[in-house]
Write a protein that holds these residues in place. Sequence first.
Motif, PDB file in Angstrom:
ATOM      1  N   ARG A 172       8.193   4.196 -16.066  1.00 16.12           N
ATOM      2  CA  ARG A 172       8.162   5.263 -17.075  1.00 16.12           C
ATOM      3  C   ARG A 172       6.783   5.441 -17.696  1.00 16.12           C
ATOM      4  O   ARG A 172       6.366   6.557 -17.968  1.00 16.12           O
ATOM      5  N   THR A 173       6.055   4.343 -17.882  1.00 17.06           N
ATOM      6  CA  THR A 173       4.717   4.482 -18.465  1.00 17.06           C
ATOM      7  C   THR A 173       3.761   5.138 -17.472  1.00 17.06           C
ATOM      8  O   THR A 173       2.970   5.997 -17.850  1.00 17.06           O
ATOM      9  N   GLU A 174       3.871   4.755 -16.204  1.00 14.25           N
ATOM     10  CA  GLU A 174       3.036   5.400 -15.183  1.00 14.25           C
ATOM     11  C   GLU A 174       3.363   6.883 -15.077  1.00 14.25           C
ATOM     12  O   GLU A 174       2.477   7.727 -14.979  1.00 14.25           O
ATOM     13  N   ALA A 175       4.672   7.186 -15.078  1.00 16.28           N
ATOM     14  CA  ALA A 175       5.103   8.571 -14.885  1.00 16.28           C
ATOM     15  C   ALA A 175       4.636   9.463 -16.024  1.00 16.28           C
ATOM     16  O   ALA A 175       4.317  10.620 -15.827  1.00 16.28           O
ATOM     17  N   MET A 176       4.569   8.905 -17.235  1.00 17.21           N
ATOM     18  CA  MET A 176       4.194   9.700 -18.406  1.00 17.21           C
ATOM     19  C   MET A 176       2.689   9.699 -18.671  1.00 17.21           C
ATOM     20  O   MET A 176       2.209  10.400 -19.563  1.00 17.21           O
ATOM     21  N   LEU A 177       1.947   8.886 -17.924  1.00 12.35           N
ATOM     22  CA  LEU A 177       0.521   8.693 -18.227  1.00 12.35           C
ATOM     23  C   LEU A 177      -0.299   9.986 -18.347  1.00 12.35           C
ATOM     24  O   LEU A 177      -1.052  10.130 -19.315  1.00 12.35           O
ATOM     25  N   PRO A 178      -0.152  10.944 -17.409  1.00 21.28           N
ATOM     26  CA  PRO A 178      -0.967  12.163 -17.565  1.00 21.28           C
ATOM     27  C   PRO A 178      -0.692  12.887 -18.881  1.00 21.28           C
ATOM     28  O   PRO A 178      -1.613  13.421 -19.511  1.00 21.28           O
ATOM     29  N   ILE A 179       0.578  12.882 -19.302  1.00 23.94           N
ATOM     30  CA  ILE A 179       0.944  13.567 -20.550  1.00 23.94           C
ATOM     31  C   ILE A 179       0.415  12.785 -21.755  1.00 23.94           C
ATOM     32  O   ILE A 179      -0.097  13.360 -22.707  1.00 23.94           O
ATOM     33  N   VAL A 180       0.512  11.451 -21.679  1.00 18.22           N
ATOM     34  CA  VAL A 180       0.006  10.611 -22.771  1.00 18.22           C
ATOM     35  C   VAL A 180      -1.505  10.802 -22.931  1.00 18.22           C
ATOM     36  O   VAL A 180      -2.013  10.911 -24.046  1.00 18.22           O
ATOM     37  N   ARG A 181      -2.191  10.885 -21.792  1.00 19.10           N
ATOM     38  CA  ARG A 181      -3.637  11.065 -21.834  1.00 19.10           C
ATOM     39  C   ARG A 181      -3.999  12.358 -22.561  1.00 19.10           C
ATOM     40  O   ARG A 181      -4.875  12.373 -23.428  1.00 19.10           O
ATOM     41  N   ASP A 182      -3.309  13.441 -22.212  1.00 21.38           N
ATOM     42  CA  ASP A 182      -3.561  14.722 -22.871  1.00 21.38           C
ATOM     43  C   ASP A 182      -3.268  14.641 -24.366  1.00 21.38           C
ATOM     44  O   ASP A 182      -4.008  15.172 -25.190  1.00 21.38           O
ATOM     45  N   ALA A 183      -2.164  13.960 -24.707  1.00 21.16           N
ATOM     46  CA  ALA A 183      -1.764  13.870 -26.110  1.00 21.16           C
ATOM     47  C   ALA A 183      -2.783  13.063 -26.917  1.00 21.16           C
ATOM     48  O   ALA A 183      -3.152  13.441 -28.033  1.00 21.16           O
ATOM     49  N   MET A 184      -3.269  11.960 -26.334  1.00 21.42           N
ATOM     50  CA  MET A 184      -4.274  11.141 -27.017  1.00 21.42           C
ATOM     51  C   MET A 184      -5.549  11.954 -27.242  1.00 21.42           C
ATOM     52  O   MET A 184      -6.150  11.907 -28.314  1.00 21.42           O
ATOM     53  N   ASP A 252      14.389   5.839 -20.858  1.00 24.36           N
ATOM     54  CA  ASP A 252      15.232   4.689 -21.179  1.00 24.36           C
ATOM     55  C   ASP A 252      14.882   3.513 -20.271  1.00 24.36           C
ATOM     56  O   ASP A 252      13.969   3.617 -19.452  1.00 24.36           O
ATOM     57  N   ASN A 253      15.609   2.410 -20.428  1.00 21.83           N
ATOM     58  CA  ASN A 253      15.202   1.218 -19.674  1.00 21.83           C
ATOM     59  C   ASN A 253      15.545   1.310 -18.181  1.00 21.83           C
ATOM     60  O   ASN A 253      15.132   0.458 -17.403  1.00 21.83           O
ATOM     61  N   ARG A 254      16.250   2.385 -17.772  1.00 23.18           N
ATOM     62  CA  ARG A 254      16.403   2.658 -16.342  1.00 23.18           C
ATOM     63  C   ARG A 254      15.320   3.641 -15.877  1.00 23.18           C
ATOM     64  O   ARG A 254      15.454   4.266 -14.827  1.00 23.18           O
ATOM     65  N   HIS A 255      14.295   3.768 -16.686  1.00 27.31           N
ATOM     66  CA  HIS A 255      13.149   4.631 -16.352  1.00 27.31           C
ATOM     67  C   HIS A 255      13.588   6.061 -16.025  1.00 27.31           C
ATOM     68  O   HIS A 255      13.232   6.616 -14.986  1.00 27.31           O
ATOM     69  N   ARG A 256      14.394   6.627 -16.904  1.00 31.21           N
ATOM     70  CA  ARG A 256      14.835   8.012 -16.765  1.00 31.21           C
ATOM     71  C   ARG A 256      14.281   8.823 -17.914  1.00 31.21           C
ATOM     72  O   ARG A 256      14.201   8.327 -19.034  1.00 31.21           O
ATOM     73  N   LEU A 257      13.936  10.065 -17.631  1.00 26.30           N
ATOM     74  CA  LEU A 257      13.463  10.965 -18.683  1.00 26.30           C
ATOM     75  C   LEU A 257      14.656  11.362 -19.540  1.00 26.30           C
ATOM     76  O   LEU A 257      15.686  11.774 -19.019  1.00 26.30           O
ATOM     77  N   ARG A 258      14.532  11.214 -20.860  1.00 25.13           N
ATOM     78  CA  ARG A 258      15.661  11.503 -21.753  1.00 25.13           C
ATOM     79  C   ARG A 258      15.324  12.624 -22.729  1.00 25.13           C
ATOM     80  O   ARG A 258      15.134  12.386 -23.927  1.00 25.13           O
ATOM     81  N   LEU A 259      15.280  13.851 -22.201  1.00 26.81           N
ATOM     82  CA  LEU A 259      14.983  14.988 -23.067  1.00 26.81           C
ATOM     83  C   LEU A 259      16.126  15.275 -24.030  1.00 26.81           C
ATOM     84  O   LEU A 259      15.959  16.027 -24.994  1.00 26.81           O
ATOM     85  N   ASP A 260      17.294  14.660 -23.779  1.00 31.22           N
ATOM     86  CA  ASP A 260      18.419  14.845 -24.699  1.00 31.22           C
ATOM     87  C   ASP A 260      18.150  14.168 -26.042  1.00 31.22           C
ATOM     88  O   ASP A 260      18.892  14.360 -26.995  1.00 31.22           O
ATOM     89  N   ARG A 261      17.082  13.367 -26.113  1.00 31.47           N
ATOM     90  CA  ARG A 261      16.747  12.733 -27.391  1.00 31.47           C
ATOM     91  C   ARG A 261      15.789  13.591 -28.220  1.00 31.47           C
ATOM     92  O   ARG A 261      15.200  13.110 -29.185  1.00 31.47           O
TER      93      ARG A 261
END
Lengths: 269, 197
Positions: A172-184, A252-261
Motif C-alpha cells: 500500500r505504501t508503494e502503491a500510494m507513493l506517487p500521490i504522497v510525493r505530490d501531496a508532500m 487496509d491491512n490487506r493492502h486494499r484501497l478504501r475510498l469508502d472511508r
Amino acid sequence: MASIYIDNWHIVLAALAIFITGALSLLMQLGLAKSIFIAATRMIVQLALVTLVLAWVFEQDSVWVVLMLLLLMGGFATYEIRARQKLAFTGLWSLGLGGIPMVGVGIMVLTFTLTTVIGPEPWYAPRYAIPLFGMLLGNSLTAVALALDQITRGAKQRQGEVNDRLALGMSRTEAMLPIVRDAMATGLLPIINSMAAAGVVSIPGMMTGQILAGADPANAVRYQIMITFAIAGTTGITLLLATWLAVMRLTDNRHRLRLDRLRSQKYPA
Amino acid sequence: MLIIKNLTILPINVERLELKGGVTALAAPSGAGKSRLFAAIADLVVNEGEVSLDDVNRNDIAATEWRKRVRYVSAEPSWWGNTAQDHLSDDEKTRQMAVRFGLTTELFERPIEQLSTGERQRFGLLRALVDEPRVLLLDEPTAALDQDTSLKIEAELVRLAGEGRIIFIISHSEAQIERIATRVVNIIGGKLREGKK
C-alpha cells in the motif's frame, strides 16, 4: 527604544482607508461594503478578546495555563484543517489524522526552541511561547490542509493507477507513493516559497513587528531565521506523519484501497 | 487449483468454484458484476469469502504475495511513468514477450499518450503477464484490439495455459470464447452456472 504608543483615535484615523473602500463599493454597487465591514469588525472583536486572554495568561505565569491555551489554539487549527477538505475522512479521523500530528509536533518543536535556542526565563514564558506556537501552527495548518486535500483527491482521481499498482503486487505504501510525493510537495510549497522570497520580495511579519517595535534589525533577522527553521521543521515532520497516517487510513491491512472511508463535504466548509 | 467458496460480492454470490487450469471464460451481460468478482478474487476490494490457491488460503499470506500469484488485469490499464518502459523491466524475457504481442522496441520509449489504445492494452497485458503469475484474471484483455493482434494475445494465453497456468477471462466475443476457452461459466441470477462450450 520602545514602540510609539497608538491611542484609539489614531486607530479610527487608520480605518479611514477602509471607510473609503466601503464608500466606493457602495457608490459603484460592488456589493463588498457589507463583507468588508463584517470582516473588519470581526477582526477588532477577535483581537480585543485575544488581548484580554493574553493579559490574563501573562499574569498567571503557569505552565499549565500556557499549555491549555496552546491546546485550544491547536483545536481551532484542527477544525480549520477539516473545513478545507473536499473529501474528509469519516468519523473522528477527519480531525485526528491532521490535528494530532500537527499539535504534537508543534508542541515538541516549540519546547525544543524555547529550552535550547531562545531560553527565556521561565522557559514556558507565554510572551514567547504563544506567538511562536501561533506561527508554527498557522504554517503547518496550511501545509497539512493542502497535503491532505491533495492526497484524498489524488486517491480518488487516480484510483485506477493505485489499483493497478496493488494488483501488480505492490504494498500500500508503494502503491500510494506517487500521490504522497505530490501531496508532500504541495504541502511544502508555501514554506519553501516564503523562505525563497524572504527579505527580497517580502519582509517577514515577525521581523517587521520587531523592527517597528524598535529592535535591532540584526537581532530581528536572527529571530526570523530561527522561527523560519522551526516552521520548516514542524511543517516537514507534521506532513510526513499526517500523510503516512492518511495512507494507512486510505488503505487496509490487506493492502486494499478504501475510498469508502472518505466522504464528500461542502468545500470550503 | 484455485478454489473459491462462499464469496459474496453483490450482485454475485459464488457458492463454490474450482479452477484447475486451462482457459475459463466468464460470460454474462454488462453490469452483472464480472469485474468486481475478479477484483474480489484478487482481494482488491473488500469481500467475504474463502479463496485458496494450491491449498494456500489467501488470508494466510500477505495480500501483496497473493496478488503476485493471482493477478487481476483491468480492461483499461493505468500508467504512472512517461513511457511503457518506465513500467517494465529491461530484460530479455520482457522483450521476447513483447515481440509475441507485436510490440516493437521503438514503442517502449514513446510517451504513453502517443500510444494507441490497442498498444496500451497490450503493454498493460505485458506488464501483468511478464512475471508469470499462477492465476490470471483478465478483464476483456482484447477489447481494444483488432483481429490479428487479438489472435496473437490468444496464442500467448493458450501457451501460458499449456504451461499450467489458470486463466479466467471476461470476454464479450463468442468467437474468442469458442477459440480459446476450455470451459465456460455463466452468471444467472447472481449465481455461477456451468455453460456450454
